[in-house]
Design an enzyme around this catalytic site. Structure first.
Site, PDB file in Angstrom:
ATOM      1  N   LYS A 159       0.942  -1.120  -0.116  1.00 53.50           N
ATOM      2  CA  LYS A 159      -0.116  -0.173  -0.294  1.00 53.50           C
ATOM      3  C   LYS A 159       0.895   1.210   0.009  1.00 53.50           C
ATOM      4  O   LYS A 159       1.127   1.794   0.947  1.00 53.50           O
ATOM      5  CB  LYS A 159      -0.933   0.003   1.183  1.00 53.50           C
ATOM      6  CG  LYS A 159      -2.292   0.625   1.158  1.00 53.50           C
ATOM      7  CD  LYS A 159      -3.032   0.157   2.179  1.00 53.50           C
ATOM      8  CE  LYS A 159      -4.191   1.275   2.385  1.00 53.50           C
ATOM      9  NZ  LYS A 159      -4.890   1.357   1.217  1.00 53.50           N
TER      10      LYS A 159
HETATM   11  N1  PPE Z   1      -8.141  -1.780  -2.630  1.00 52.50           N
HETATM   12  C1  PPE Z   1      -7.586  -0.718  -2.563  1.00 52.50           C
HETATM   13  C2  PPE Z   1      -7.010  -0.195  -3.854  1.00 52.50           C
HETATM   14  C3  PPE Z   1      -7.650   0.119  -1.492  1.00 52.50           C
HETATM   15  O1  PPE Z   1      -6.950   1.163  -1.439  1.00 52.50           O
HETATM   16  C4  PPE Z   1      -8.204  -0.456  -0.143  1.00 52.50           C
HETATM   17  C5  PPE Z   1      -8.349   0.188   0.941  1.00 52.50           C
HETATM   18  C6  PPE Z   1      -8.665  -1.659  -0.363  1.00 52.50           C
HETATM   19  C7  PPE Z   1      -8.774  -2.403  -1.354  1.00 52.50           C
HETATM   20  C8  PPE Z   1      -9.446  -2.266   0.884  1.00 52.50           C
HETATM   21  O2  PPE Z   1      -8.498  -2.361   1.857  1.00 52.50           O
HETATM   22  P1  PPE Z   1      -8.960  -2.676   3.389  1.00 52.50           P
HETATM   23  O3  PPE Z   1      -9.011  -1.105   3.755  1.00 52.50           O
HETATM   24  O4  PPE Z   1      -7.693  -3.286   4.015  1.00 52.50           O
HETATM   25  O5  PPE Z   1     -10.164  -3.305   3.557  1.00 52.50           O
HETATM   26  N2  PPE Z   1      -8.104   1.817   0.723  1.00 52.50           N
HETATM   27  C9  PPE Z   1      -7.993   2.532   1.825  1.00 52.50           C
HETATM   28  C10 PPE Z   1      -7.555   3.880   1.288  1.00 52.50           C
HETATM   29  C11 PPE Z   1      -8.754   4.836   0.864  1.00 52.50           C
HETATM   30  C12 PPE Z   1      -8.543   6.145   0.688  1.00 52.50           C
HETATM   31  O6  PPE Z   1      -9.474   6.844   0.075  1.00 52.50           O
HETATM   32  O7  PPE Z   1      -7.462   6.945   1.267  1.00 52.50           O
HETATM   33  C13 PPE Z   1      -8.833   2.815   2.697  1.00 52.50           C
HETATM   34  O8  PPE Z   1     -10.080   2.132   2.869  1.00 52.50           O
HETATM   35  O9  PPE Z   1      -8.404   3.132   4.148  1.00 52.50           O
END
Ligand code: PPE
Length: 304
Positions: A159
């Site tokens: 990330k």
């Molecule tokens: N895919 C992506 C590309 C992604 O950024 C997130 C989280 C997820 C899947 C889901 O992951 P999880 O949060 O572990 O369930 N995206 C983060 C950032 C969003 C933002 O706008 O900044 C979040 O949800 O915190």
């Protein structure tokens, strides 16, 4: 979204005032996107504020740093404690939490290994990510013409700050066209994930989501939903999905920390309709769990 200000931010080991949490304009990560970050939520529960799967988020932060050979000058336990401290210090009953590990000021150029590593953790109140209507009645998604970063270009398993340029391109494209959220396909044409969420579909009573090899982030909400579905004995399989799997799905939804669990009402103007029964059950279970109303999942709650 304008950020609602809280009071304190944790920076490199101490709590400082929100307005003092500043960095130099020649910070390495500002130029090259060389940071890694997390998105975490804390919720109000009957036993006080609890951070949802905090240790798992901090573990993923270290994994992201590991991919970029970045050594975090704190232990995971220290950052878990620091996160709780930020929530407590700001008196936030529920909030979004953003830890970031970035390459700081002192070096320029593309070899980051000798640039300093800084760590900050901020928290602020953040309501529904895709809107209150969206969470209730579903959102309109559109497949972006931008493809997800390839696993051998900018690995989606980390990330990392810079990789979000890919999401930003997709998000701008579809929101300017009047949709709520973008879905990205990978270079092979398979569904990867949303701009900031994982994607699930339901077909004939079974639940499917793309494997992480598609370029989907190994989402912690994704993992939670999979485990909840297994506990409910909903058949589940990780499987490559193509765009017509989304069009022909009985139900579809997004998961993510910021987004939480959001039904998808339309994909590319193909109407799936109001949230279906499986989505509803999983969504309700998820919200009960994060709010400490289901003792079977207490171990996911880390009280501050
Ligand atoms: N895919 C992506 C590309 C992604 O950024 C997130 C989280 C997820 C899947 C889901 O992951 P999880 O949060 O572990 O369930 N995206 C983060 C950032 C969003 C933002 O706008 O900044 C979040 O949800 O915190």
């Amino acid at each position: 979204m304008p950020i609602p200000e809280a009071e304190k931010i944790w920076m490199d080991g101490e709590l400082i005032d929100w307005a003092e949490a500043k960095i130099h304009v020649l910070t390495h990560t500002l130029h090259y996107g060389s940071g890694v970050f997390e998105g975490i939520r804390a919720y109000e529960t009957p036993k006080g504020t609890a951070v949802f799967r905090l240790s798992d988020h901090i573990r993923r932060l270290y994994q992201s740093a590991f991919i970029y050979r970045k050594e975090i000058p704190f232990t995971q336990e220290q950052l878990v404690e620091a996160t709780k401290q930020v929530v407590r210090a700001n008196g936030l009953a529920s909030c979004y939490i953003r830890p970031i590990v970035f390459r700081g000021y002192g070096e320029m150029g593309l070899n980051p290994l000798s640039a300093p590593v800084n760590v900050a953790i901020a928290a602020w109140p953040w309501g529904t990510y895709l809107g209150d209507e969206g969470i209730k009645h579903g959102v309109r998604a559109k497949i972006s013409s931008f493809r997800r970063n390839d696993v051998n270009h900018i690995p989606p398993a980390a990330k990392a700050c810079g990789q979000y340029l890919n999401s930003i391109l997709a998000k701008i494209e579809v929101t300017e066209a009047g949709y709520d959220e973008a879905i990205l396909l990978n270079n092979n044409g398979f569904v990867a994930d949303g701009s900031g969420e994982n994607v699930f579909i339901v077909r004939k009573g079974a639940l499917y989501t793309p494997p992480t090899s598609s370029g989907a982030l190994e989402g912690i909400t994704r993992d939670s939903i999979i485990r909840i579905a297994e506990d409910m004995e909903i058949p589940f399989r990780e499987r490559d999905l193509v765009r017509t799997d989304l069009y022909l799905a009985d139900e579809a939804f997004f998961t993510g920390t910021a987004a939480e669990v959001v039904p998808i009402r339309e994909v590319d103007d193909r109407v799936l309709g109001e949230p279906g029964p499986v989505t509803r059950r999983l969504q309700e279970a998820f919200f009960r769990i994060v709010h400490g109303e289901d003792p079977r999942y207490e171990h996911w709650l880390e009280h501050v």
